[in-house]
Scaffold this motif. Sequence first.
Motif, short mmCIF file in Angstrom:
data_model
loop_
_atom_site.label_atom_id
_atom_site.label_comp_id
_atom_site.label_asym_id
_atom_site.label_seq_id
_atom_site.Cartn_x
_atom_site.Cartn_y
_atom_site.Cartn_z
N ILE A 178 51.50 39.10 26.76
CA ILE A 178 50.26 39.18 27.55
C ILE A 178 50.41 38.37 28.84
CG2 ILE A 178 47.78 38.71 27.57
CD1 ILE A 178 47.83 38.97 24.51
N ASN A 179 51.05 37.20 28.73
CA ASN A 179 51.31 36.40 29.92
C ASN A 179 52.26 37.10 30.87
OD1 ASN A 179 49.65 34.27 29.07
ND2 ASN A 179 51.30 33.36 27.87
N ALA A 180 53.23 37.84 30.31
CA ALA A 180 54.14 38.63 31.15
C ALA A 180 53.37 39.70 31.92
CB ALA A 180 55.22 39.27 30.28
N TRP A 181 52.45 40.38 31.25
CA TRP A 181 51.62 41.37 31.93
C TRP A 181 50.74 40.72 33.00
CZ3 TRP A 181 49.88 43.53 26.54
CH2 TRP A 181 50.90 44.33 26.02
N ALA A 182 50.22 39.53 32.69
CA ALA A 182 49.40 38.81 33.67
C ALA A 182 50.23 38.47 34.91
CB ALA A 182 48.82 37.55 33.04
N PHE A 183 51.48 38.03 34.71
CA PHE A 183 52.37 37.78 35.84
C PHE A 183 52.57 39.05 36.66
CE2 PHE A 183 54.36 33.79 34.03
CZ PHE A 183 54.13 33.02 35.15
N TRP A 184 52.81 40.17 35.98
CA TRP A 184 53.05 41.45 36.64
C TRP A 184 51.87 41.85 37.54
CZ3 TRP A 184 56.63 45.13 37.58
CH2 TRP A 184 56.21 46.45 37.82
N TYR A 185 50.66 41.75 36.98
CA TYR A 185 49.47 42.09 37.76
C TYR A 185 49.22 41.06 38.87
CZ TYR A 185 47.60 46.13 35.24
OH TYR A 185 47.40 47.39 34.73
N LEU A 186 49.52 39.79 38.59
CA LEU A 186 49.32 38.74 39.60
C LEU A 186 50.22 38.99 40.80
CD1 LEU A 186 48.02 36.01 40.34
CD2 LEU A 186 49.92 34.89 39.16
N ASN A 245 48.06 45.08 49.71
CA ASN A 245 46.85 45.66 50.33
C ASN A 245 47.14 47.09 50.77
OD1 ASN A 245 44.31 45.95 51.42
ND2 ASN A 245 44.85 44.96 53.35
N PRO A 246 46.49 48.10 50.16
CA PRO A 246 45.51 47.98 49.09
C PRO A 246 46.18 47.68 47.74
CG PRO A 246 45.94 50.28 49.52
CD PRO A 246 46.72 49.50 50.55
N LEU A 247 45.35 47.33 46.75
CA LEU A 247 45.88 47.09 45.42
C LEU A 247 46.56 48.34 44.89
CD1 LEU A 247 42.88 45.11 43.86
CD2 LEU A 247 45.10 44.17 44.54
N PRO A 248 47.69 48.21 44.20
CA PRO A 248 48.45 49.40 43.77
C PRO A 248 47.71 50.27 42.76
CG PRO A 248 49.40 47.40 42.84
CD PRO A 248 48.38 46.96 43.83
N TYR A 286 38.62 45.56 33.92
CA TYR A 286 38.47 44.53 34.96
C TYR A 286 39.15 44.94 36.26
CZ TYR A 286 36.05 40.54 32.88
OH TYR A 286 35.10 39.70 32.38
N SER A 287 40.36 45.52 36.16
CA SER A 287 41.06 45.93 37.38
C SER A 287 40.33 47.06 38.09
CB SER A 287 42.51 46.33 37.06
OG SER A 287 42.55 47.39 36.15
N GLU A 288 39.64 47.92 37.31
CA GLU A 288 38.86 48.99 37.93
C GLU A 288 37.66 48.43 38.68
OE1 GLU A 288 36.57 53.12 36.62
OE2 GLU A 288 38.14 52.28 35.36
N ALA A 289 37.03 47.39 38.11
CA ALA A 289 35.91 46.75 38.81
C ALA A 289 36.40 45.99 40.03
CB ALA A 289 35.18 45.82 37.85
N ILE A 290 37.54 45.30 39.90
CA ILE A 290 38.08 44.50 41.00
C ILE A 290 38.40 45.37 42.21
CG2 ILE A 290 40.12 43.17 41.71
CD1 ILE A 290 40.09 41.95 38.85
N LYS A 291 38.95 46.56 41.98
CA LYS A 291 39.37 47.40 43.11
C LYS A 291 38.19 47.84 43.97
CE LYS A 291 39.11 52.07 41.19
NZ LYS A 291 39.81 53.30 40.82
N TYR A 348 41.47 36.36 38.96
CA TYR A 348 41.29 36.85 37.59
C TYR A 348 42.59 36.77 36.79
CZ TYR A 348 40.68 39.98 33.65
OH TYR A 348 40.66 40.50 32.39
N PHE A 349 43.68 37.27 37.36
CA PHE A 349 44.92 37.30 36.59
C PHE A 349 45.56 35.92 36.47
CE2 PHE A 349 44.52 41.80 37.83
CZ PHE A 349 44.49 42.33 36.55
N PHE A 350 45.26 35.02 37.43
CA PHE A 350 45.70 33.64 37.27
C PHE A 350 44.92 32.97 36.14
CE2 PHE A 350 45.90 29.10 38.54
CZ PHE A 350 47.28 28.95 38.50
#
Length: 592
Positions: free
Chosen positions: A105-113, A119-122, A378-383, A395-397
């Motif tokens: 899960i931390n690896a995924w958090a790093f990936w998203y971070l 810009n724009p978010l992928p 969360y990523s859908e709301a963030i975008k 968020y991902f941090f």
Amino acid sequence: MEKSRPLWDNPLQFVFACISYAVGLGNVWRFPYLCQMYGGGGFLIPYLIMLIVEGMPLLFLELAVGQHMRQGSIGAWKTISPYLSGVGVASVVVSFFLSMYYNVINAWAFWYLFHSFQNPLPWAACPLNSNHTGYIEECEKASSTQYFWYRKTLNISPSIEENGSIQWEQAMCLILAWLMVYLCILRGTESTGKVVYLTASLPYLVLLIYLIKALTLHGAVNGLVYMFTPKLEQLANPKAWINAATQIFFSLGLGFGSLIAFASYNEPNNNCERHAIIVSLINSSTSIFASIVTFSIYGFKATFNYENCLNKVILLLMNAFDLEEGFLTADNLNHMKEQLMVTYPNEYVKLLPQIKNCSLEAELDTAVQGTGLAFIVYSEAIKNMEVSQLYSVLYFFMLLMLGIGSMLGNTAAILTPLTDSKFLSTHLPKEVISGIVCFINCIVGLTFTMKAGNYWFDIFNDYAATLSLLLIVLVETIAVCYVYGLRRFEEDLHLMIGHKPSWYWKIMWAFASPLLIISLFIFYITDYILTGTLQYQAWDATQGQLVTKDYPSYALAVIGLLVASSTMCIPLGALAIFIKRRLKREHRSTVA
């Protein structure tokens, strides 16, 4: 074996360590999901009752055992009775299983971070196809956030039977996550005291920032109304009570051995009773606080999707019937649909399959938990937020800090019994022991970075700990009350905290908590039997959605091994001691 000195510089550091471990991802993603599923604000009633009956008493018990015995889980239970050494081993095995997959899960958090700085978010929009004539079909059928998660992040296979190769981007993120954990525990559990202040406090700062932002989002009120409107009929649903008990159980981290390990480094006169109450209340308050943030974002996302749905229907009807702009609005849409159906029945019937039924309530009812909530919703709301990169980084941090905090507790549960061992501690320094534990976990964890890795992640997440922890904590409670002796335990507490425990603690330990755990155990066993063939959710790229499939036989065998390898430690440990003592007696009688 006595600790040479306490780990914690002061009691506050110990509280921060417990909060850092107990307050984790479950507070952010599982509690809001359960609240949504079982009656909104009404779910708080069984949740708070279970906190009083189960959470605080069992947390106090584990902290008291660790502090008094001043050893890790294996040594603590072996001191109470040699026949209980398997309880500590079972805790270490469960913590080892948890560490294997949890750091992914931390690896995924790093990936998203890392991707949050673009810009724009992928995940903000679907990528174009190879011909640049349209969007990739899988993304169009799903959504841009689902596509980024299932295809770009996981590159997931259609089923667990197609393992695929290791995804090296994810593998590198996993290695980075384990390197970070290793640096935090470099000198065994002692160095965690320097990190817990950050991992415990930073998530609250980010949640506060998100709360301020979330409350200003369009539609946030809809989510909060949904959350705080109690559906009292759910109180008659036994699953609501079962899930409330389970959430308390796992969010506090009972049975893993981490709390015993942390408490074993306390001063002997530390007030563990007060700390058990503080940690329990902070943990539950965090769940409610995180739910307010989550439901505000739910409301924003649901309102956005609902209004987007309405706009598509309005545009479809305007183009089909050549209506003037502004003739159809969200307020008069239902009324005008009825008029159009009466005026143009043939045309309207042809158009009917394309007209969606837009419902705000249905959008709010869509329940998502786990990785789906953390990395898709969360990523859908963030975008759709202004300055989306900033909120994505925050968020991902925060997820990373929550995950690292939990990993410090998981590794402490493994390392403390190992460093307590005279054989290991005399032959290997703490840095080497910590490195070996991290290296083994990282190598095994690479399994979860394969194309089918997410399916194996779900297996470990669902089956590696549930039944095992229930059995471990049940044996722990019975051992303290009926093997070690409740009166003897009272005297120990009197020496530690200056007074004997109240009748509340004694009733919970001796009767209420064991009966509740037995009820949970029976429920899970019955549920597994009634479920029949175990199933999982697989990603179907052609449909752009999850489909249900049966686990193959070898996956079922792995599930059985996961459950058996930890639970069997308890009876096998007792049997080994019995045989050992029997052989000693026979040897003595032969010599005599």
